[in-house]
Design a protein around this motif. Structure first.
Motif, PDB file in Angstrom:
ATOM      1  N   ARG A  10       0.818  -1.212   0.000  1.00 30.75           N
ATOM      2  CA  ARG A  10       0.000   0.000   0.000  1.00 30.75           C
ATOM      3  C   ARG A  10       0.853   1.264   0.000  1.00 30.75           C
ATOM      4  N   SER A  11       1.515   1.534  -1.079  1.00 27.71           N
ATOM      5  CA  SER A  11       2.419   2.673  -1.128  1.00 27.71           C
ATOM      6  C   SER A  11       1.683   3.999  -1.104  1.00 27.71           C
ATOM      7  N   ASP A  12       0.370   4.003  -1.322  1.00 28.03           N
ATOM      8  CA  ASP A  12      -0.385   5.247  -1.268  1.00 28.03           C
ATOM      9  C   ASP A  12      -0.611   5.699   0.177  1.00 28.03           C
ATOM     10  N   VAL A  13      -0.457   4.792   1.121  1.00 24.05           N
ATOM     11  CA  VAL A  13      -0.714   5.095   2.526  1.00 24.05           C
ATOM     12  C   VAL A  13       0.568   5.474   3.263  1.00 24.05           C
ATOM     13  N   TYR A  14       1.660   4.872   2.896  1.00 25.25           N
ATOM     14  CA  TYR A  14       2.880   4.973   3.699  1.00 25.25           C
ATOM     15  C   TYR A  14       4.094   4.981   2.792  1.00 25.25           C
ATOM     16  N   GLN A  15       5.004   5.854   3.037  1.00 29.55           N
ATOM     17  CA  GLN A  15       6.247   5.894   2.276  1.00 29.55           C
ATOM     18  C   GLN A  15       7.419   5.895   3.251  1.00 29.55           C
ATOM     19  N   GLY A  16       8.227   4.881   3.234  1.00 28.08           N
ATOM     20  CA  GLY A  16       9.425   4.927   4.039  1.00 28.08           C
ATOM     21  C   GLY A  16       9.650   3.726   4.926  1.00 28.08           C
ATOM     22  N   TRP A  17      10.145   4.001   6.127  1.00 28.20           N
ATOM     23  CA  TRP A  17      10.613   2.964   7.031  1.00 28.20           C
ATOM     24  C   TRP A  17      10.194   3.330   8.453  1.00 28.20           C
ATOM     25  N   THR A  18      10.329   2.359   9.328  1.00 29.05           N
ATOM     26  CA  THR A  18       9.873   2.534  10.706  1.00 29.05           C
ATOM     27  C   THR A  18      11.044   2.401  11.678  1.00 29.05           C
ATOM     28  N   GLU A  19      10.700   2.337  12.949  1.00 27.37           N
ATOM     29  CA  GLU A  19      11.706   2.215  14.008  1.00 27.37           C
ATOM     30  C   GLU A  19      12.494   0.907  13.914  1.00 27.37           C
ATOM     31  N   LYS A  20      11.986  -0.057  13.175  1.00 24.42           N
ATOM     32  CA  LYS A  20      12.693  -1.335  13.023  1.00 24.42           C
ATOM     33  C   LYS A  20      14.081  -1.121  12.416  1.00 24.42           C
ATOM     34  N   VAL A  21      14.150  -0.240  11.436  1.00 22.52           N
ATOM     35  CA  VAL A  21      15.438   0.080  10.808  1.00 22.52           C
ATOM     36  C   VAL A  21      16.326   0.816  11.801  1.00 22.52           C
ATOM     37  N   LEU A  22      15.746   1.760  12.526  1.00 24.54           N
ATOM     38  CA  LEU A  22      16.527   2.533  13.495  1.00 24.54           C
ATOM     39  C   LEU A  22      17.152   1.623  14.544  1.00 24.54           C
ATOM     40  N   LYS A  23      16.434   0.589  14.944  1.00 24.93           N
ATOM     41  CA  LYS A  23      16.983  -0.365  15.912  1.00 24.93           C
ATOM     42  C   LYS A  23      18.228  -1.066  15.356  1.00 24.93           C
ATOM     43  N   CYS A  24      18.231  -1.347  14.062  1.00 23.94           N
ATOM     44  CA  CYS A  24      19.424  -1.968  13.460  1.00 23.94           C
ATOM     45  C   CYS A  24      20.605  -1.021  13.520  1.00 23.94           C
ATOM     46  N   PHE A  25      20.366   0.274  13.360  1.00 20.68           N
ATOM     47  CA  PHE A  25      21.451   1.241  13.479  1.00 20.68           C
ATOM     48  C   PHE A  25      21.979   1.277  14.908  1.00 20.68           C
ATOM     49  N   ILE A  26      21.078   1.283  15.868  1.00 17.73           N
ATOM     50  CA  ILE A  26      21.466   1.356  17.274  1.00 17.73           C
ATOM     51  C   ILE A  26      22.265   0.119  17.693  1.00 17.73           C
ATOM     52  N   TYR A  27      21.820  -1.058  17.259  1.00 17.26           N
ATOM     53  CA  TYR A  27      22.473  -2.306  17.662  1.00 17.26           C
ATOM     54  C   TYR A  27      23.529  -2.777  16.669  1.00 17.26           C
ATOM     55  N   LYS A  28      23.797  -1.954  15.657  1.00 18.44           N
ATOM     56  CA  LYS A  28      24.837  -2.232  14.662  1.00 18.44           C
ATOM     57  C   LYS A  28      24.624  -3.575  13.966  1.00 18.44           C
ATOM     58  N   ASN A  29      23.392  -3.763  13.488  1.00 19.33           N
ATOM     59  CA  ASN A  29      23.042  -4.977  12.762  1.00 19.33           C
ATOM     60  C   ASN A  29      22.881  -4.687  11.279  1.00 19.33           C
ATOM     61  N   PRO A  30      23.455  -5.510  10.420  1.00 22.39           N
ATOM     62  CA  PRO A  30      23.155  -5.388   8.989  1.00 22.39           C
ATOM     63  C   PRO A  30      21.718  -5.858   8.751  1.00 22.39           C
ATOM     64  N   PHE A  31      21.145  -5.464   7.615  1.00 23.61           N
ATOM     65  CA  PHE A  31      19.741  -5.813   7.391  1.00 23.61           C
ATOM     66  C   PHE A  31      19.395  -5.885   5.918  1.00 23.61           C
ATOM     67  N   ILE A  32      18.311  -6.594   5.660  1.00 21.80           N
ATOM     68  CA  ILE A  32      17.604  -6.592   4.382  1.00 21.80           C
ATOM     69  C   ILE A  32      16.207  -6.091   4.713  1.00 21.80           C
ATOM     70  N   VAL A  33      15.704  -5.150   3.928  1.00 24.34           N
ATOM     71  CA  VAL A  33      14.374  -4.594   4.178  1.00 24.34           C
ATOM     72  C   VAL A  33      13.385  -5.186   3.192  1.00 24.34           C
ATOM     73  N   VAL A  34      12.351  -5.810   3.723  1.00 22.04           N
ATOM     74  CA  VAL A  34      11.235  -6.269   2.909  1.00 22.04           C
ATOM     75  C   VAL A  34      10.137  -5.232   3.126  1.00 22.04           C
ATOM     76  N   GLY A  35      10.050  -4.313   2.198  1.00 18.39           N
ATOM     77  CA  GLY A  35       9.122  -3.199   2.346  1.00 18.39           C
ATOM     78  C   GLY A  35       8.739  -2.617   1.007  1.00 18.39           C
ATOM     79  N   LEU A  36       8.316  -1.378   1.045  1.00 16.76           N
ATOM     80  CA  LEU A  36       7.904  -0.673  -0.159  1.00 16.76           C
ATOM     81  C   LEU A  36       9.101  -0.391  -1.061  1.00 16.76           C
TER      82      LEU A  36
END
Length: 126
Positions: A10-36
């Motif tokens: 639903r890209s018409d409702v939401y564009q971007g990322w959430t706190e889940k990504v920010l947590k990876c930055f804080i805990y220094k975790n690499p990631f793959i994003v399954v999102g828009l």
């Protein structure tokens, strides 16, 4: 980490990322994003470094939802096919990226404490 974002179709409702990504930055975790589409591009626009040196992030620009999901899963399968020594070497090699993202997050959060939160909240106001 595999981050499954709030919206995928639903890209018409939401564009971007959430706190889940920010947590990876804080805990220094690499990631793959399954999102828009263009979620990774949005993070890069904020000055974060992603992991294109280690995985094919072209899935992020695929508009077709089914193809984007399949391409993201291909990268997950690829990482799952690596042995422990390969993963350990990759993780050690990406420590500079992880440290950059951690420091960049702190800098953004310290200079304008609510900037990232405001960015996320904008998506929920519509």
């Amino acid at each position: 980490a595999i981050i499954t974002e709030r919206d995928f179709y639903r890209s018409d409702v939401y564009q971007g990322w959430t706190e889940k990504v920010l947590k990876c930055f804080i805990y220094k975790n690499p990631f793959i994003v399954v999102g828009l589409p263009n979620t990774i591009k949005s993070l890069q626009n904020y000055g974060f470094i992603t992991f294109s040196k280690y995985i094919d992030e072209s899935y992020d620009s695929i508009e077709d939802n089914d193809k984007r999901l399949a391409a993201a899963f291909d990268q997950i399968k690829y990482l799952g096919s690596l042995n422990y020594a390969e993963l350990d070497k990759m993780y050690k090699d990406m420590k500079n990226i992880l440290e950059h993202n951690f420091e960049h997050y702190k800098k953004l959060n310290d200079s304008v404490p609510s900037a990232l939160i405001n960015h996320m909240q904008e998506w929920f106001r519509d």
